[in-house]
Design a protein around this motif. Structure first.
Motif, PDB file in Angstrom:
ATOM      1  N   ASN A   1       2.817   3.463   2.799  1.00  0.00           N
ATOM      2  CA  ASN A   1       1.779   4.082   3.621  1.00  0.00           C
ATOM      3  C   ASN A   1       1.913   3.726   5.096  1.00  0.00           C
ATOM      4  OD1 ASN A   1       0.762   5.176   1.305  1.00  0.00           O
ATOM      5  ND2 ASN A   1      -1.094   3.934   1.235  1.00  0.00           N
ATOM      6  N   GLU A   2       2.444   2.533   5.383  1.00  0.00           N
ATOM      7  CA  GLU A   2       2.527   2.086   6.777  1.00  0.00           C
ATOM      8  C   GLU A   2       3.727   2.684   7.493  1.00  0.00           C
ATOM      9  OE1 GLU A   2       2.788  -2.134   9.202  1.00  0.00           O
ATOM     10  OE2 GLU A   2       1.714  -2.074   7.284  1.00  0.00           O
ATOM     11  N   THR A   3       4.878   2.675   6.841  1.00  0.00           N
ATOM     12  CA  THR A   3       6.112   3.111   7.509  1.00  0.00           C
ATOM     13  C   THR A   3       6.487   4.557   7.205  1.00  0.00           C
ATOM     14  OG1 THR A   3       7.549   2.431   5.685  1.00  0.00           O
ATOM     15  CG2 THR A   3       6.987   0.754   7.344  1.00  0.00           C
ATOM     16  N   GLY A   4       5.937   5.115   6.107  1.00  0.00           N
ATOM     17  CA  GLY A   4       6.307   6.463   5.697  1.00  0.00           C
ATOM     18  C   GLY A   4       7.640   6.531   4.986  1.00  0.00           C
ATOM     19  N   GLU A   5       8.267   5.377   4.736  1.00  0.00           N
ATOM     20  CA  GLU A   5       9.564   5.342   4.068  1.00  0.00           C
ATOM     21  C   GLU A   5       9.428   5.587   2.566  1.00  0.00           C
ATOM     22  OE1 GLU A   5      12.568   2.315   5.983  1.00  0.00           O
ATOM     23  OE2 GLU A   5      10.611   1.375   5.772  1.00  0.00           O
ATOM     24  N   VAL A   6      10.407   6.261   2.005  1.00  0.00           N
ATOM     25  CA  VAL A   6      10.491   6.407   0.552  1.00  0.00           C
ATOM     26  C   VAL A   6      11.067   5.108  -0.006  1.00  0.00           C
ATOM     27  CG1 VAL A   6      11.545   7.668  -1.348  1.00  0.00           C
ATOM     28  CG2 VAL A   6      10.772   8.911   0.677  1.00  0.00           C
ATOM     29  N   LEU A   7      10.279   4.419  -0.817  1.00  0.00           N
ATOM     30  CA  LEU A   7      10.689   3.118  -1.357  1.00  0.00           C
ATOM     31  C   LEU A   7      11.473   3.251  -2.653  1.00  0.00           C
ATOM     32  CD1 LEU A   7       7.378   1.125  -0.779  1.00  0.00           C
ATOM     33  CD2 LEU A   7       9.415   1.189   0.675  1.00  0.00           C
TER      34      LEU A   7
ATOM     35  N   ASP B   1      -6.207  -0.485  -6.229  1.00  0.00           N
ATOM     36  CA  ASP B   1      -6.819  -0.075  -4.962  1.00  0.00           C
ATOM     37  C   ASP B   1      -5.770   0.224  -3.907  1.00  0.00           C
ATOM     38  OD1 ASP B   1      -9.391  -0.410  -5.961  1.00  0.00           O
ATOM     39  OD2 ASP B   1      -9.478  -2.522  -5.348  1.00  0.00           O
ATOM     40  N   THR B   2      -4.499  -0.091  -4.200  1.00  0.00           N
ATOM     41  CA  THR B   2      -3.460   0.041  -3.177  1.00  0.00           C
ATOM     42  C   THR B   2      -2.463   1.159  -3.479  1.00  0.00           C
ATOM     43  OG1 THR B   2      -2.040  -1.608  -4.239  1.00  0.00           O
ATOM     44  CG2 THR B   2      -3.626  -2.407  -2.610  1.00  0.00           C
ATOM     45  N   ILE B   3      -2.718   1.909  -4.558  1.00  0.00           N
ATOM     46  CA  ILE B   3      -1.853   3.033  -4.913  1.00  0.00           C
ATOM     47  C   ILE B   3      -2.659   4.321  -4.843  1.00  0.00           C
ATOM     48  CG2 ILE B   3      -0.419   4.109  -6.681  1.00  0.00           C
ATOM     49  CD1 ILE B   3       0.034   1.275  -7.825  1.00  0.00           C
ATOM     50  N   SER B   4      -2.228   5.221  -3.996  1.00  0.00           N
ATOM     51  CA  SER B   4      -2.858   6.540  -3.886  1.00  0.00           C
ATOM     52  C   SER B   4      -1.986   7.551  -4.619  1.00  0.00           C
ATOM     53  CB  SER B   4      -3.008   6.934  -2.420  1.00  0.00           C
ATOM     54  OG  SER B   4      -3.464   8.269  -2.292  1.00  0.00           O
ATOM     55  N   LEU B   5      -2.575   8.299  -5.543  1.00  0.00           N
ATOM     56  CA  LEU B   5      -1.815   9.273  -6.330  1.00  0.00           C
ATOM     57  C   LEU B   5      -2.091  10.694  -5.845  1.00  0.00           C
ATOM     58  CD1 LEU B   5      -0.027  10.047  -8.752  1.00  0.00           C
ATOM     59  CD2 LEU B   5      -2.090  10.014 -10.172  1.00  0.00           C
ATOM     60  N   LYS B   6      -1.022  11.418  -5.545  1.00  0.00           N
ATOM     61  CA  LYS B   6      -1.118  12.812  -5.130  1.00  0.00           C
ATOM     62  C   LYS B   6      -0.139  13.638  -5.963  1.00  0.00           C
ATOM     63  CE  LYS B   6      -3.999  11.991  -1.745  1.00  0.00           C
ATOM     64  NZ  LYS B   6      -5.400  12.492  -1.798  1.00  0.00           N
ATOM     65  N   LEU B   7      -0.581  14.793  -6.425  1.00  0.00           N
ATOM     66  CA  LEU B   7       0.280  15.672  -7.208  1.00  0.00           C
ATOM     67  C   LEU B   7       0.559  16.951  -6.436  1.00  0.00           C
ATOM     68  CD1 LEU B   7      -1.808  14.111  -9.343  1.00  0.00           C
ATOM     69  CD2 LEU B   7      -0.341  15.292 -10.952  1.00  0.00           C
ATOM     70  N   VAL B   8       1.809  17.386  -6.484  1.00  0.00           N
ATOM     71  CA  VAL B   8       2.201  18.636  -5.835  1.00  0.00           C
ATOM     72  C   VAL B   8       2.977  19.489  -6.835  1.00  0.00           C
ATOM     73  CG1 VAL B   8       2.279  17.594  -3.532  1.00  0.00           C
ATOM     74  CG2 VAL B   8       4.372  17.710  -4.898  1.00  0.00           C
ATOM     75  N   LEU B   9       2.906  20.783  -6.649  1.00  0.00           N
ATOM     76  CA  LEU B   9       3.569  21.706  -7.573  1.00  0.00           C
ATOM     77  C   LEU B   9       5.000  21.975  -7.120  1.00  0.00           C
ATOM     78  CD1 LEU B   9       0.627  24.206  -8.159  1.00  0.00           C
ATOM     79  CD2 LEU B   9       1.289  22.228  -9.545  1.00  0.00           C
TER      80      LEU B   9
ATOM     81  N   LYS C   1       0.875  -1.178   0.000  1.00  0.00           N
ATOM     82  CA  LYS C   1       0.000   0.000   0.000  1.00  0.00           C
ATOM     83  C   LYS C   1       0.910   1.225   0.000  1.00  0.00           C
ATOM     84  CE  LYS C   1      -4.203  -1.904   1.983  1.00  0.00           C
ATOM     85  NZ  LYS C   1      -5.271  -1.754   3.000  1.00  0.00           N
ATOM     86  N   VAL C   2       0.846   1.972  -1.097  1.00  0.00           N
ATOM     87  CA  VAL C   2       1.790   3.078  -1.276  1.00  0.00           C
ATOM     88  C   VAL C   2       1.084   4.341  -1.746  1.00  0.00           C
ATOM     89  CG1 VAL C   2       3.718   1.529  -1.793  1.00  0.00           C
ATOM     90  CG2 VAL C   2       2.301   2.406  -3.672  1.00  0.00           C
ATOM     91  N   THR C   3       1.775   5.455  -1.566  1.00  0.00           N
ATOM     92  CA  THR C   3       1.352   6.732  -2.144  1.00  0.00           C
ATOM     93  C   THR C   3       2.400   7.148  -3.166  1.00  0.00           C
ATOM     94  OG1 THR C   3       0.199   7.410  -0.136  1.00  0.00           O
ATOM     95  CG2 THR C   3       0.823   9.151  -1.677  1.00  0.00           C
ATOM     96  N   TRP C   4       1.920   7.503  -4.338  1.00  0.00           N
ATOM     97  CA  TRP C   4       2.779   8.076  -5.367  1.00  0.00           C
ATOM     98  C   TRP C   4       2.616   9.586  -5.314  1.00  0.00           C
ATOM     99  CZ3 TRP C   4       1.643   4.666 -10.314  1.00  0.00           C
ATOM    100  CH2 TRP C   4       2.293   3.420 -10.162  1.00  0.00           C
ATOM    101  N   ILE C   5       3.660  10.280  -4.893  1.00  0.00           N
ATOM    102  CA  ILE C   5       3.642  11.746  -4.879  1.00  0.00           C
ATOM    103  C   ILE C   5       4.374  12.209  -6.136  1.00  0.00           C
ATOM    104  CG2 ILE C   5       4.298  13.830  -3.621  1.00  0.00           C
ATOM    105  CD1 ILE C   5       4.504  11.946  -1.107  1.00  0.00           C
ATOM    106  N   VAL C   6       3.683  12.939  -6.983  1.00  0.00           N
ATOM    107  CA  VAL C   6       4.286  13.383  -8.240  1.00  0.00           C
ATOM    108  C   VAL C   6       4.488  14.895  -8.198  1.00  0.00           C
ATOM    109  CG1 VAL C   6       4.029  13.527 -10.739  1.00  0.00           C
ATOM    110  CG2 VAL C   6       3.248  11.487  -9.520  1.00  0.00           C
ATOM    111  N   ILE C   7       5.738  15.312  -8.332  1.00  0.00           N
ATOM    112  CA  ILE C   7       6.066  16.737  -8.406  1.00  0.00           C
ATOM    113  C   ILE C   7       5.947  17.158  -9.871  1.00  0.00           C
ATOM    114  CG2 ILE C   7       7.767  18.515  -7.879  1.00  0.00           C
ATOM    115  CD1 ILE C   7       9.151  16.488  -6.013  1.00  0.00           C
ATOM    116  N   THR C   8       5.175  18.204 -10.132  1.00  0.00           N
ATOM    117  CA  THR C   8       4.903  18.584 -11.520  1.00  0.00           C
ATOM    118  C   THR C   8       4.612  20.077 -11.620  1.00  0.00           C
ATOM    119  OG1 THR C   8       3.575  17.981 -13.466  1.00  0.00           O
ATOM    120  CG2 THR C   8       2.417  18.084 -11.351  1.00  0.00           C
ATOM    121  N   GLU C   9       4.405  20.554 -12.833  1.00  0.00           N
ATOM    122  CA  GLU C   9       3.913  21.908 -13.125  1.00  0.00           C
ATOM    123  C   GLU C   9       3.152  21.829 -14.440  1.00  0.00           C
ATOM    124  OE1 GLU C   9       4.001  24.599 -11.284  1.00  0.00           O
ATOM    125  OE2 GLU C   9       5.675  24.331  -9.893  1.00  0.00           O
ATOM    126  N   SER C  10       2.219  22.734 -14.617  1.00  0.00           N
ATOM    127  CA  SER C  10       1.350  22.667 -15.808  1.00  0.00           C
ATOM    128  C   SER C  10       2.087  22.959 -17.108  1.00  0.00           C
ATOM    129  CB  SER C  10       0.184  23.652 -15.656  1.00  0.00           C
ATOM    130  OG  SER C  10       0.653  24.997 -15.654  1.00  0.00           O
TER     131      SER C  10
END
Length: 206
Positions: free
Chosen positions: A146-152, A111-119, A82-91
């Protein structure tokens, strides 16, 4: 996968997530900016506004046309984390316009990947932790447990195949010419997001 366990990085990631977008919200943001003749990022120049307009069209096309193969769907179903994909981007970023819709298509299927985008320009602390060859290249995907907060692991700014094209051209010519950049757009158009998704499935270990 090599994990990065650092309290400072963890805190930076948590702070960035507070200003993150879902993919749907990010798409709405870009479309709204086009309507207002604006762009994300610190540089609001006419060129950047025009890039945002072009990229909005590209993303609309990719949102409709990028497809997952049956093999990709099967492999993705084998991922048990269970992971989060944080994507750094710009338009305004051309690579992001091609790569991020492919990332979103894959995450949407799981169902186990959460996608979040940040600028990038409003998350400088985060960007500075994940430079590429010393530069603030985007898009950059950071995979967090998601459980440990570690960058995989990380991915970006381009799929491996496109990265090689860029590196080979730079080695031969010293700079990326406008002609090469057009050729790279052509490569993305032919690839249809498949190389990005293949690299991400490999990153997931499936």
């Amino acid at each position: 996968m090599e994990t990065i366990n650092d309290t400072n990085i963890s805190n930076i990631i948590k702070a960035s997530l507070k200003t993150s977008y879902t993919y749907a919200d990010y798409r709405d943001l870009v479309t709204d900016l086009v309507g207002r003749e604006s762009t994300t990022g610190n540089d609001k120049s006419e060129d950047m506004v025009e890039y945002t307009k072009l990229n909005d069209k590209r993303m609309k096309r990719w949102d409709k046309t990028i497809k997952l193969t049956e093999d990709s769907i099967t492999r993705l179903s084998n991922f048990k984390g269970k992971v989060t994909w944080i994507v750094i981007t710009e338009s305004w970023c051309g690579d992001a316009a091609h790569v991020v819709p492919a990332i979103a298509k894959l995450a949407e299927q799981s169902d186990t990947i959460s996608l979040k985008l940040v600028l990038r320009d409003t998350n400088e602390d985060l960007m500075n932790q994940f430079l590429t060859n010393g530069g603030k290249s985007i898009p950059k995907l950071i995979m967090v447990d998601n459980e440990t907060g570690e960058v995989l692991d990380t991915f970006g700014p381009r799929p491996v195949a496109a990265t090689k094209l860029v590196a080979d051209y730079k080695a031969a010519h010293g700079i990326l010419t406008p002609e090469f950049k057009e050729d790279l757009q052509g490569w993305y158009n032919k690839d249809k997001g498949q190389s990005t998704m293949e690299d991400l499935l490999t990153m997931l270990g499936v």
